[in-house]
Motif scaffolding. Structure first.
Motif, PDB file in Angstrom:
ATOM      1  N   TYR A 554       0.833  -1.200   0.000  1.00  0.00           N
ATOM      2  CA  TYR A 554       0.000   0.000   0.000  1.00  0.00           C
ATOM      3  C   TYR A 554       0.871   1.256   0.000  1.00  0.00           C
ATOM      4  N   ARG A 555       1.890   1.272   0.874  1.00  0.00           N
ATOM      5  CA  ARG A 555       2.717   2.485   0.987  1.00  0.00           C
ATOM      6  C   ARG A 555       3.448   2.783  -0.306  1.00  0.00           C
ATOM      7  N   LEU A 556       4.009   1.758  -0.946  1.00  0.00           N
ATOM      8  CA  LEU A 556       4.739   2.006  -2.186  1.00  0.00           C
ATOM      9  C   LEU A 556       3.799   2.375  -3.321  1.00  0.00           C
ATOM     10  N   ASP A 557       2.569   1.853  -3.295  1.00  0.00           N
ATOM     11  CA  ASP A 557       1.587   2.276  -4.304  1.00  0.00           C
ATOM     12  C   ASP A 557       1.224   3.745  -4.129  1.00  0.00           C
ATOM     13  N   VAL A 558       1.117   4.198  -2.867  1.00  0.00           N
ATOM     14  CA  VAL A 558       0.845   5.614  -2.629  1.00  0.00           C
ATOM     15  C   VAL A 558       2.013   6.470  -3.118  1.00  0.00           C
ATOM     16  N   VAL A 559       3.244   6.016  -2.868  1.00  0.00           N
ATOM     17  CA  VAL A 559       4.415   6.735  -3.401  1.00  0.00           C
ATOM     18  C   VAL A 559       4.323   6.844  -4.915  1.00  0.00           C
ATOM     19  N   GLY A 560       4.028   5.697  -5.570  1.00  0.00           N
ATOM     20  CA  GLY A 560       3.957   5.669  -7.026  1.00  0.00           C
ATOM     21  C   GLY A 560       2.806   6.462  -7.605  1.00  0.00           C
ATOM     22  N   GLY A 561       1.832   6.841  -6.764  1.00  0.00           N
ATOM     23  CA  GLY A 561       0.710   7.639  -7.247  1.00  0.00           C
ATOM     24  C   GLY A 561       1.094   9.037  -7.685  1.00  0.00           C
ATOM     25  N   ALA A 562       2.328   9.461  -7.375  1.00  0.00           N
ATOM     26  CA  ALA A 562       2.795  10.778  -7.815  1.00  0.00           C
ATOM     27  C   ALA A 562       3.243  10.780  -9.270  1.00  0.00           C
ATOM     28  N   GLN A 563       3.211   9.616  -9.928  1.00  0.00           N
ATOM     29  CA  GLN A 563       3.631   9.552 -11.329  1.00  0.00           C
ATOM     30  C   GLN A 563       2.824   8.469 -12.047  1.00  0.00           C
ATOM     31  N   GLY A 564       2.745   8.567 -13.366  1.00  0.00           N
ATOM     32  CA  GLY A 564       2.048   7.560 -14.157  1.00  0.00           C
ATOM     33  C   GLY A 564       0.537   7.626 -13.997  1.00  0.00           C
ATOM     34  N   TYR A 565      -0.151   6.619 -14.548  1.00  0.00           N
ATOM     35  CA  TYR A 565      -1.600   6.527 -14.380  1.00  0.00           C
ATOM     36  C   TYR A 565      -1.905   6.258 -12.903  1.00  0.00           C
ATOM     37  N   TYR A 566      -2.864   6.987 -12.358  1.00  0.00           N
ATOM     38  CA  TYR A 566      -3.215   6.785 -10.950  1.00  0.00           C
ATOM     39  C   TYR A 566      -4.149   5.587 -10.803  1.00  0.00           C
ATOM     40  N   GLN A 567      -3.878   4.749  -9.797  1.00  0.00           N
ATOM     41  CA  GLN A 567      -4.740   3.622  -9.481  1.00  0.00           C
ATOM     42  C   GLN A 567      -4.891   3.507  -7.970  1.00  0.00           C
ATOM     43  N   VAL A 568      -6.030   2.964  -7.537  1.00  0.00           N
ATOM     44  CA  VAL A 568      -6.280   2.765  -6.113  1.00  0.00           C
ATOM     45  C   VAL A 568      -5.187   1.859  -5.554  1.00  0.00           C
ATOM     46  N   PRO A 569      -4.597   2.196  -4.400  1.00  0.00           N
ATOM     47  CA  PRO A 569      -3.492   1.386  -3.869  1.00  0.00           C
ATOM     48  C   PRO A 569      -3.898  -0.057  -3.584  1.00  0.00           C
ATOM     49  N   GLY A 570      -2.996  -0.995  -3.892  1.00  0.00           N
ATOM     50  CA  GLY A 570      -3.177  -2.384  -3.501  1.00  0.00           C
ATOM     51  C   GLY A 570      -2.808  -2.569  -2.046  1.00  0.00           C
TER      52      GLY A 570
END
Length: 581
Positions: A554-570
């Protein structure tokens, strides 16, 4: 359609190629133990209609089993008043039904073994007859923002924001490209709204998400987050406005000041067929040794793919490994996604890198590829709780006879089930979230770009649940009420799957969904002109769970939400009927 026809185990259609990851050494980073954020209680107080106040706070995974809490309210300069008769142990929220008029401060104290601990950091709020379901942070200007990096910039245990503004996007694809009318700026704000700094990315970075990836995270383990960002130099634009030359760098900016601390060259444009392909750039984070947060730098999506891993330590960037798709014997070319994910898919304690329809092992060697082609979206985590390990859900853009919506075993890439129908372009970010209590695990929604009647909602077992449109190809979802299912967020409205609207109406462009305040339920971050809004639930909780931001996926998905297509965190482990503490 019969669900038995949907489940496919057809390796003749998508042959999984398993790599042998033995030719590169294992990563040994600087960290002696896993680098983790040190979060405080995250107390949030939201004014409700009727002059009530809803207060929420974090349960941390480091809390001892059986910990309880006392909630205090301080009015003006008076003595704090305890609001609960018995320590609060079932949930980590409370509704103050009759607060006094004027500004109030709320804080909690943990109770362990009958002994009360120290005050948590407090939060102030003023009751209101109308209520207000969001926190407002005024921006330093009347602009909007496209992305939000969420991390603790100053080490105080509270999550701050680094925004990329404005909300605009140029795509390198020939039919969508246009000249950038201005430049992107990164700007940082404390959790209390204080403006910290602004960094203009300049004309060397075109105004589109694929030119301008950035991430905010504590890369060096000092408790304070840095900013990793792609930068260039000067004004290298051609006559028509494209940037096709000039040096490119991965830079590290200080999270508190925005000043550059280190840089290394970005993967080169060499071998890429043209501008459209080499302008696809992404960043990610992976704990490649299980302890050190390593920075992933990627160039390429649709054919050539270049990937490099770095650690940031002692003010310097050190390269750990590089990888290119032509190193592999299997079908790794063109398997990139519009997001870059990391998770420990094989259970060895080290993260692997999910570039799309292929996974790169922690030492920079191909682990497996399905060969299905470029996914427009993917989600990794515990998707089917009846299965061991992790799973990955895909929405494959590349037209195929079958399996363009599918779920695979994350350890091997084995297809567990897939859409048994021909598609031409499964598009956008879809949705992979547990929204239906009638079916264990997540539900997976995807659709065709060019055919509005082509929509599919599957259970985690591959059962076709619906072919109805869910408000477009990129609905959002958030843990919001007292249930274990995420609520749907579509066109500013929160609702439960199957019916039942929830409050409040969400205004602005949804930029992120993350558990950044209060209990384990999620906040919704939106962009309005001159304003960042944080919507937080005021619905009473039914139980309690540790903060989702402490879940590694979840935490790394939130980090990755600052770039690329946004998706709900796993998430590594879906919330179950039995609370974890």
């Amino acid at each position: 359609m019969n669900s038995s026809l949907i489940r496919t185990f057809l390796f003749s259609i998508a042959i999984v190629s398993i790599g042998v990851a033995a030719d590169k050494p294992k990563v040994q980073g600087f960290a002696k133990e896993r680098v983790r954020e040190k979060l405080d209680r995250g107390v949030v107080a939201m004014p409700m209609a009727g002059n009530k106040i809803h207060v929420g706070w974090r349960l941390l995974d480091s809390d001892p089993k059986g910990v309880a809490f006392n909630l205090y309210r301080r009015s003006g300069g008076g003595e704090p008043v305890k609001l609960n008769r018995e320590p609060i142990s079932k949930t980590t929220d409370f509704t103050d039904e009759q607060p006094p008029a004027g500004e109030q401060q709320y804080f909690v104290r943990a109770v362990c073994g009958g002994k009360e601990g120290k005050n948590s950091p407090g939060v102030t709020v003023t009751p209101s007859a109308e209520g207000r379901p969001y926190i407002s942070i005024k921006l330093d200007g009347d602009h909007t923002f496209q992305k939000a990096g969420i991390a603790d910039l100053d080490g105080d245990g509270k999550l701050d924001f680094v925004l990329k503004q404005p909300l605009a996007n140029v795509d390198p694809y020939i039919k969508y490209w246009k000249r950038s009318p201005g430049t992107f700026k990164l700007e940082a704000y404390r959790h209390d709204g204080k403006f910290l700094w602004r960094h203009d990315l300049g004309w060397s970075i075109e105004q589109g998400m694929w030119y301008s990836p950035y991430l905010v995270y504590d890369f060096d383990g000092d408790g304070k987050a840095e900013v990793a960002v792609k930068i260039g130099e000067g004004d290298p634009r051609d006559a028509d406005g494209r940037v096709q030359s000039g040096p490119e760098w991965l830079a590290i900016l200080d999270g508190q000041t925005g000043k550059e601390r280190a840089r290394v060259p970005w993967p080169s444009r060499d071998r890429f067929p043209d501008y459209n392909y080499y302008c696809r750039n992404q960043l990610g984070v992976a704990y490649l040794d299980g302890k050190t947060p390593c920075i992933l730098v990627e160039r390429g999506t649709y054919n050539v793919i270049k990937l490099a891993a770095f650690e940031f330590h002692g003010g310097k960037l050190r390269q750990l490994w590089t990888w290119e798709e032509n190193e592999e014997t299997g079908k790794y070319r063109g398997q990139g996604a519009h997001c870059l994910r990391a998770a420990d898919v094989d259970g060895d304690g080290r993260d692997e890198v999910i570039i799309g329809s292929a996974v790169i092992d922690d030492n920079g060697v191909g682990l497996w590829t399905t060969g299905l082609g470029h996914p427009d979206h993917l989600t990794v985590g515990q998707l089917d709780p009846s299965l061991p390990g992790l799973q990955i859900e895909y929405g494959i853009e590349t037209g195929r006879q079958s399996n363009t919506v599918c779920m695979v075993e994350a350890k091997t890439g084995k297809i567990l089930w897939g859409l048994n129908e021909k598609t031409t372009h499964v598009h956008s970010s879809g949705l992979c979230a547990d929204i239906d209590a009638a079916h264990p695990g997540v539900e997976c929604y995807a659709g065709e770009r060019d055919f509005k009647d082509k929509r599919w909602l599957f259970s985690a077992k591959g059962e076709l649940l619906s072919t109805k449109d869910m408000g477009g190809l990129a609905p959002r979802a958030a843990y919001w009420d007292a249930s274990l299912q995420r609520a749907l967020l579509i066109k500013g409205r929160l609702s439960k799957f199957g019916g039942g609207e929830l409050s409040p109406k969400i205004e602005g462009d949804v930029i992120a969904v993350a558990d950044i305040l209060g209990d384990w339920r999620e906040e919704i971050i939106t962009s309005l002109p001159g304003e960042l809004r944080i919507y937080s639930t005021t619905l009473p909780a039914a139980d309690r769970r540790p903060c989702l931001m402490q879940d590694p996926i979840y935490r790394l998905d939130v980090v990755g939400g600052a770039q690329g297509y946004y998706q709900v965190p796993g998430i590594s482990r879906l919330p179950s009927a039995n609370p974890q503490r």
